[in-house]
Structures are given as C-alpha cells and as structure tokens.
Design a protein around this motif. Structure first.
Motif, mmCIF file in Angstrom:
data_model
loop_
_atom_site.group_PDB
_atom_site.id
_atom_site.type_symbol
_atom_site.label_atom_id
_atom_site.label_comp_id
_atom_site.label_asym_id
_atom_site.label_seq_id
_atom_site.Cartn_x
_atom_site.Cartn_y
_atom_site.Cartn_z
ATOM 1 N N ILE A 142 3.716 14.998 -6.025
ATOM 2 C CA ILE A 142 3.330 15.695 -4.792
ATOM 3 C C ILE A 142 1.872 15.397 -4.452
ATOM 4 O O ILE A 142 1.529 15.138 -3.282
ATOM 5 N N LEU A 143 1.002 15.405 -5.449
ATOM 6 C CA LEU A 143 -0.416 15.113 -5.206
ATOM 7 C C LEU A 143 -0.614 13.685 -4.712
ATOM 8 O O LEU A 143 -1.444 13.430 -3.833
ATOM 9 N N VAL A 144 0.140 12.748 -5.273
ATOM 10 C CA VAL A 144 0.041 11.353 -4.840
ATOM 11 C C VAL A 144 0.482 11.206 -3.390
ATOM 12 O O VAL A 144 -0.182 10.542 -2.580
ATOM 13 N N ILE A 145 1.598 11.815 -3.039
ATOM 14 C CA ILE A 145 2.100 11.735 -1.658
ATOM 15 C C ILE A 145 1.098 12.356 -0.687
ATOM 16 O O ILE A 145 0.809 11.802 0.382
ATOM 17 N N ASN A 146 0.543 13.505 -1.043
ATOM 18 C CA ASN A 146 -0.409 14.192 -0.166
ATOM 19 C C ASN A 146 -1.747 13.458 -0.058
ATOM 20 O O ASN A 146 -2.507 13.695 0.885
ATOM 21 N N HIS A 147 -2.017 12.578 -1.015
ATOM 22 C CA HIS A 147 -3.296 11.853 -1.027
ATOM 23 C C HIS A 147 -3.392 10.849 0.115
ATOM 24 O O HIS A 147 -4.490 10.555 0.595
ATOM 25 N N TYR A 148 -2.254 10.343 0.559
ATOM 26 C CA TYR A 148 -2.262 9.248 1.529
ATOM 27 C C TYR A 148 -2.125 9.748 2.962
ATOM 28 O O TYR A 148 -1.347 10.640 3.263
ATOM 29 N N SER A 149 -2.920 9.126 3.807
ATOM 30 C CA SER A 149 -2.822 9.346 5.253
ATOM 31 C C SER A 149 -2.249 8.072 5.880
ATOM 32 O O SER A 149 -2.239 7.017 5.248
ATOM 33 N N PRO A 150 -1.791 8.128 7.138
ATOM 34 C CA PRO A 150 -1.122 6.971 7.751
ATOM 35 C C PRO A 150 -1.967 5.692 7.787
ATOM 36 O O PRO A 150 -1.413 4.597 7.783
ATOM 37 N N ASN A 151 -3.290 5.813 7.831
ATOM 38 C CA ASN A 151 -4.126 4.613 7.959
ATOM 39 C C ASN A 151 -4.570 4.045 6.621
ATOM 40 O O ASN A 151 -5.349 3.098 6.564
ATOM 41 N N MET A 152 -4.118 4.616 5.522
ATOM 42 C CA MET A 152 -4.513 4.131 4.200
ATOM 43 C C MET A 152 -3.539 3.082 3.685
ATOM 44 O O MET A 152 -2.356 3.080 4.039
ATOM 45 N N ILE A 153 -4.050 2.175 2.835
ATOM 46 C CA ILE A 153 -3.194 1.171 2.199
ATOM 47 C C ILE A 153 -2.361 1.849 1.120
ATOM 48 O O ILE A 153 -2.888 2.494 0.222
ATOM 49 N N LEU A 154 -1.036 1.694 1.224
ATOM 50 C CA LEU A 154 -0.158 2.263 0.216
ATOM 51 C C LEU A 154 -0.065 1.319 -0.972
ATOM 52 O O LEU A 154 0.277 0.146 -0.815
ATOM 53 N N TYR A 162 -1.883 5.832 -15.247
ATOM 54 C CA TYR A 162 -2.787 4.769 -14.798
ATOM 55 C C TYR A 162 -3.623 5.160 -13.595
ATOM 56 O O TYR A 162 -4.762 4.703 -13.444
ATOM 57 N N ASN A 163 -3.091 5.980 -12.742
ATOM 58 C CA ASN A 163 -3.729 6.292 -11.458
ATOM 59 C C ASN A 163 -5.052 7.034 -11.661
ATOM 60 O O ASN A 163 -5.084 8.147 -12.178
ATOM 61 N N ASN A 164 -6.146 6.421 -11.243
ATOM 62 C CA ASN A 164 -7.463 7.052 -11.349
ATOM 63 C C ASN A 164 -7.880 7.763 -10.069
ATOM 64 O O ASN A 164 -8.852 8.509 -10.065
ATOM 65 N N GLU A 165 -7.170 7.517 -8.990
ATOM 66 C CA GLU A 165 -7.491 8.178 -7.728
ATOM 67 C C GLU A 165 -6.877 9.574 -7.661
ATOM 68 O O GLU A 165 -7.499 10.513 -7.184
ATOM 69 N N VAL A 166 -5.643 9.674 -8.108
ATOM 70 C CA VAL A 166 -4.958 10.965 -8.166
ATOM 71 C C VAL A 166 -4.551 11.182 -9.621
ATOM 72 O O VAL A 166 -3.513 10.697 -10.065
ATOM 73 N N THR A 167 -5.390 11.874 -10.367
ATOM 74 C CA THR A 167 -5.134 12.002 -11.797
ATOM 75 C C THR A 167 -5.025 13.467 -12.206
ATOM 76 O O THR A 167 -5.755 14.326 -11.708
ATOM 77 N N ILE A 168 -4.086 13.730 -13.092
ATOM 78 C CA ILE A 168 -3.971 15.053 -13.717
ATOM 79 C C ILE A 168 -3.960 14.871 -15.236
ATOM 80 O O ILE A 168 -3.303 15.624 -15.964
ATOM 81 N N LEU A 206 0.323 -5.086 -7.469
ATOM 82 C CA LEU A 206 -0.927 -4.507 -6.956
ATOM 83 C C LEU A 206 -1.236 -3.296 -7.836
ATOM 84 O O LEU A 206 -0.925 -2.178 -7.528
ATOM 85 N N ILE A 207 -1.858 -3.563 -8.989
ATOM 86 C CA ILE A 207 -2.025 -2.494 -9.962
ATOM 87 C C ILE A 207 -3.460 -2.344 -10.433
ATOM 88 O O ILE A 207 -3.773 -1.504 -11.259
ATOM 89 N N SER A 208 -4.372 -3.139 -9.921
ATOM 90 C CA SER A 208 -5.761 -3.061 -10.374
ATOM 91 C C SER A 208 -6.540 -2.016 -9.585
ATOM 92 O O SER A 208 -6.451 -1.935 -8.368
ATOM 93 N N ASN A 209 -7.338 -1.214 -10.299
ATOM 94 C CA ASN A 209 -8.175 -0.220 -9.640
ATOM 95 C C ASN A 209 -9.253 -0.856 -8.772
ATOM 96 O O ASN A 209 -9.732 -0.257 -7.832
ATOM 97 N N PHE A 210 -9.660 -2.068 -9.120
ATOM 98 C CA PHE A 210 -10.896 -2.622 -8.579
ATOM 99 C C PHE A 210 -10.680 -3.480 -7.339
ATOM 100 O O PHE A 210 -11.626 -3.853 -6.672
ATOM 101 N N GLN A 211 -9.450 -3.824 -7.031
ATOM 102 C CA GLN A 211 -9.184 -4.707 -5.899
ATOM 103 C C GLN A 211 -8.164 -4.072 -4.973
ATOM 104 O O GLN A 211 -7.294 -3.326 -5.405
#
Length: 265
Positions: free
Chosen positions: A33-45, A55-61, A138-143
């Motif tokens: 749920i947190l991952v889904i809510n993190h994204y807005s329409p103009n963001m790269i999925l 692995y996810n460092n942007e949305v982490t629990i 597409l799994i790298s945090n840095f690119q």
C-alpha cells in the motif's frame, strides 16, 4: 520419529502460528500500500524487483521488519518447553517421549517454521509487486534508466542483482529467512533459562542489540545482524555464512548444556 510428529501436532494447534502468519501478511500489505501511494502519475514507475520489500530504499519499512519478524516468529514455538515445565507436563510427557529428541525436534521446528513463513512472505511480496509494476532489470537505486546501471561489489550479492534480478530476490529472501529462523531457535533455546514467559518473546531483540554493540566495539560491524537484515549493506557472502555459524552456535550451546546436565524436569 514420534517426537517430531508430536511437535508437528502441537505446532498446528498453536494459535500463535496463525498470528505469526497474519502478522507477516499484514506487513506485506502495509508495504504494498505504501509503495502504491508513493507514486504519482508523473513519476517513473520502477519494476517489482526494485520495489521489493528487502530492496526498496525509497519506500522502506525495514525497521518494522527487523523488529517485528523475530518477535512474531518467536511466538510460535519458543515457549513450548517453558509451558511444559511450569504447567507440570514434563513428568507425564517424558514417560512417553525421549527428552533430548523432543528438545532437538522443537529446535529444528523453530528454525524451519520461521524460515518458511518469512521466505513465503517475502516471495509473496515480490510476486504482488511484480504483478502491479511488472518485471525487468531496472533495479538499481542509483540510476533511472535501465541501460545505465552499475555494480557495487561491496554490496551483498550485487553482481547477481545486475545479471539476474529474480535470482537476487530469491537469494536475499533466503538470507533474511535463515537469519530470522536462527533467531527463532535462539529464542527457544534461551527459554530454558527464563523465568518470566513474556521475556521469552522479546529476549531475541535484546540479543540482537547486544551483538550489535559487541560487533561494533570490536570493529566487525559486517557481522551485525541488523546490518545484514538491511538492504544495500556492505558485507560479503563469506561474512553472511560466518554470521549463520555464530547464530547457530548461540542457539545450540544452551540446548547442549541443558540436555547434558539433565536438569530439564
């Protein structure tokens, strides 16, 4: 082995087993749920591999994972021998079962139950996110772009992540499940020295903190449980194996001492 069959029956009757499974599913649901809510329409999925809970460092629990999973898995079997002793079942039980075989059966079941629950939970998280966000390298945090990736060899299994992200997901899930399974065995083995039942479920957290302080003090933080449970941490496969061995020895030593001493009843 009748001791193993007996403890399987106990395991399946324990409501704590189902509490643990529900807890793992709830943690997965919160993350998705947190991952889904993190994204807005103009963001790269980004793909499901990138969004994976470990692995996810942007949305982490991960703080919740590191604290909750060892406690949840400790609920399942860690108090079984404590209950037998303090409720007066031992004298009756051990006229029918071999004491040592019964204890080692519970030790093994503590590990394998925690391992299976965590591993299945992690894979379920990945499959859910893969279904929602798709799959790809597409799994790298840095690119941001799939054709512009780097390998960070100091990170755990990072070269595998680069060439085979699905295998990477499976391997880090196995790694985390092994650690949590070993922590569950430690919780069981230390229950023989615990007077208060409630402490049994939380003593593994204290052990994690103590080991964290000790490893940091002597300058070997790569063996930290907390570090090895976090995504994108710098430690090697050999260091992870050494941690497995250390945790196994911590788990097995109290059981060997108590069975050799014979002070179980």
């Amino acid at each position: 082995m009748k001791e193993f069959k007996y403890n399987i029956k106990i395991l399946l009757r324990k409501k704590e087993l189902y509490y643990c499974i529900i807890g793992v599913l709830l943690i997965n649901a919160i993350h998705v749920i947190l991952v889904i809510n993190h994204y807005s329409p103009n963001m790269i999925l980004k793909t499901g591999e990138y969004q994976f809970i470990l692995y996810n460092n942007e949305v982490t629990i991960m703080s919740l994972v590191i604290i909750a999973l060892p406690i949840l898995t400790s609920l399942v079997l860690s108090d079984t021998s404590w209950n037998d002793k303090h409720l007066g079942y031992n004298n009756y039980l051990y006229t029918r079962l071999n004491i040592r075989k019964n204890i080692f059966s519970r030790l093994f079941l503590s590990f394998i139950t925690a391992f299976i629950i965590c591993f299945v939970g992690f894979i379920l998280n990945y499959l859910t996110l893969r279904f929602i966000f798709g799959s790809g390298n597409l799994i790298s945090n840095f690119q941001e772009l799939p054709y512009d990736r780097v390998i960070a060899p100091e990170f755990f299994l990072d070269s595998i992540r680069y060439y085979n992200p699905v295998l990477f997901i499976i391997l880090i899930s196995l790694h985390e499940s092994v650690i949590i399974g070993l922590l569950a065995t430690i919780s069981y083995s230390f229950s023989f020295f615990t007077k208060q039942k409630l402490i049994i479920y939380f003593q593994v957290t204290l052990i994690m903190i103590v080991l964290e302080v000790v490893f940091s003090f002597i300058g070997i933080s790569q063996f930290s449980i907390i570090k090895q449970l976090q995504p994108n941490s710098s430690f090697s496969v050999y260091q992870s194996i050494i941690l497995y061995i250390v945790l196994f020895l911590i788990a097995i030593t109290p059981v060997l001492l108590i069975t050799k001493k014979g002070d179980i009843l």
